[in-house]
Write a protein that holds these residues in place. Sequence first.
Motif, PDB file in Angstrom:
ATOM      1  N   ASN A   1      -6.169  -3.811  -4.895  1.00 16.04           N
ATOM      2  CA  ASN A   1      -5.048  -2.998  -4.387  1.00 16.04           C
ATOM      3  C   ASN A   1      -3.827  -3.818  -3.994  1.00 16.04           C
ATOM      4  OD1 ASN A   1      -6.356  -0.525  -4.709  1.00 16.04           O
ATOM      5  ND2 ASN A   1      -7.304  -0.633  -2.685  1.00 16.04           N
TER       6      ASN A   1
ATOM      7  N   LYS B   1     -10.977  -7.401   0.305  1.00 15.68           N
ATOM      8  CA  LYS B   1     -11.116  -5.968   0.586  1.00 15.68           C
ATOM      9  C   LYS B   1     -12.539  -5.654   1.003  1.00 15.68           C
ATOM     10  CE  LYS B   1     -11.370  -2.494  -2.571  1.00 15.68           C
ATOM     11  NZ  LYS B   1     -10.990  -1.622  -3.697  1.00 15.68           N
TER      12      LYS B   1
ATOM     13  N   ARG C   1      -9.065   4.728  11.225  1.00 18.22           N
ATOM     14  CA  ARG C   1      -7.626   4.862  11.474  1.00 18.22           C
ATOM     15  C   ARG C   1      -7.270   4.439  12.894  1.00 18.22           C
ATOM     16  NH1 ARG C   1      -5.224  10.535   9.607  1.00 18.22           N
ATOM     17  NH2 ARG C   1      -3.397   9.544  10.526  1.00 18.22           N
TER      18      ARG C   1
ATOM     19  N   GLU D   1      -5.341  -0.845   6.159  1.00 18.92           N
ATOM     20  CA  GLU D   1      -4.757   0.052   5.168  1.00 18.92           C
ATOM     21  C   GLU D   1      -5.914   0.793   4.514  1.00 18.92           C
ATOM     22  OE1 GLU D   1      -1.228   1.556   3.543  1.00 18.92           O
ATOM     23  OE2 GLU D   1      -1.328  -0.213   4.841  1.00 18.92           O
TER      24      GLU D   1
ATOM     25  N   VAL E   1      -7.324   3.707   1.792  1.00 21.72           N
ATOM     26  CA  VAL E   1      -7.100   4.599   0.662  1.00 21.72           C
ATOM     27  C   VAL E   1      -8.462   5.005   0.118  1.00 21.72           C
ATOM     28  CG1 VAL E   1      -4.826   3.738  -0.025  1.00 21.72           C
ATOM     29  CG2 VAL E   1      -6.881   2.649  -0.945  1.00 21.72           C
TER      30      VAL E   1
ATOM     31  N   ASN F   1      -8.082  -2.425   3.171  1.00 22.46           N
ATOM     32  CA  ASN F   1      -7.339  -3.679   3.040  1.00 22.46           C
ATOM     33  C   ASN F   1      -6.647  -3.993   4.358  1.00 22.46           C
ATOM     34  OD1 ASN F   1      -7.034  -2.508  -0.055  1.00 22.46           O
ATOM     35  ND2 ASN F   1      -7.097  -4.731   0.025  1.00 22.46           N
TER      36      ASN F   1
ATOM     37  N   ALA G   1      -3.480  -4.218   6.737  1.00 22.44           N
ATOM     38  CA  ALA G   1      -2.348  -3.304   6.864  1.00 22.44           C
ATOM     39  C   ALA G   1      -1.176  -3.770   6.005  1.00 22.44           C
ATOM     40  CB  ALA G   1      -1.923  -3.205   8.322  1.00 22.44           C
ATOM     41  N   GLY G   2      -0.548  -2.823   5.316  1.00 22.95           N
ATOM     42  CA  GLY G   2       0.617  -3.133   4.500  1.00 22.95           C
ATOM     43  C   GLY G   2       0.316  -3.504   3.073  1.00 22.95           C
TER      44      GLY G   2
ATOM     45  N   ASN H   1      -0.720  -2.791  -0.589  1.00 22.32           N
ATOM     46  CA  ASN H   1      -0.811  -1.697  -1.546  1.00 22.32           C
ATOM     47  C   ASN H   1      -0.310  -2.173  -2.901  1.00 22.32           C
ATOM     48  OD1 ASN H   1       2.172  -0.862  -1.929  1.00 22.32           O
ATOM     49  ND2 ASN H   1       1.949  -0.864   0.306  1.00 22.32           N
TER      50      ASN H   1
ATOM     51  N   ASN I   1      -4.913   5.513  -4.261  1.00 24.99           N
ATOM     52  CA  ASN I   1      -4.383   4.156  -4.099  1.00 24.99           C
ATOM     53  C   ASN I   1      -3.252   3.839  -5.064  1.00 24.99           C
ATOM     54  OD1 ASN I   1      -6.142   4.121  -6.317  1.00 24.99           O
ATOM     55  ND2 ASN I   1      -6.757   2.002  -5.969  1.00 24.99           N
TER      56      ASN I   1
END
Length: 277
Positions: free
Chosen positions: A69, A160, A179, A185, A187, A197, A199-200, A202, A229
């Motif tokens: 990702n 990941k 969360r 992160e 997805v 993953n 944070a941030g 993608n 994703n």
Amino acid sequence: MEHKIKMIGLDLDGTLLTDKKELTARTKAVISRTLSQGIVVLVATGRPWMGIPEELRNFPGMRYALTSNGARVIDTQENRVIEEHLLSPRLALKVLETCGKYDTLQEVYFDGQGYAPADKMASVERYHRNPSMCEYMRNTRIPVDNIAELVKEENRGLDKVQALFADMGERTQAWTELREVGGLELVGSLKYNIEINAAGVNKGTGLVNLGKMLRIKRGEIMAFGDGDNDIVMLKEVGIGVAMANAEAKVKEAADYITMSNEEDGVAEAIEKMVLRV
């Protein structure tokens, strides 16, 4: 509308690959032709590097790969990682602890290689709905006794964490808990998984950053996808293409909807919008 595309990012599952996880002859031919015109083509996947089909890892002219990702972007020609954004072992252990309360098959990716518990791999059909995905897991993951212990032993950043859920209600509960952790992160490219993953991280940011390195503008990038994703990626690039089999929210994020992954949708769109066939 004319689009001067210089780079194309391709999701794999549900996009470039058929449901049997195969790359068709037509799609291979279109990719080869696109590369021959000097356009950068790369996979943009949630899979680890070693989870990418060998024919794509060694595809002539395909130099780059965006994996996990966007946690790891690779220059295959120079055999080096050109960008990485890793998940801390502390957060990874918190994720494993949280998801471990539920009926899950969990896995971790280090250096482009996936590791999964040997006991859960023995019953992978309980967690993956597609027989081809079960075969993919068996062929690409290294079985270990305990992945939490592996993370502790390695004590370094990882690409990941992924959890596959047998019960969708438990998936919803785990998502809510994760969360609240912070620094993550989340997805779910499959309806029954959670991909975690740092944070941030993608695909969209990874693809645009690679474009900057190659002096390719955001508007000159095209991307294809079908899952959760892929949404940020389709929004971030110049032309986001969703597959006919994509989720509704993915189609909403796209600029164009092509045919399904079972109908050479990637080849169809590239021929029409890039190669002008």
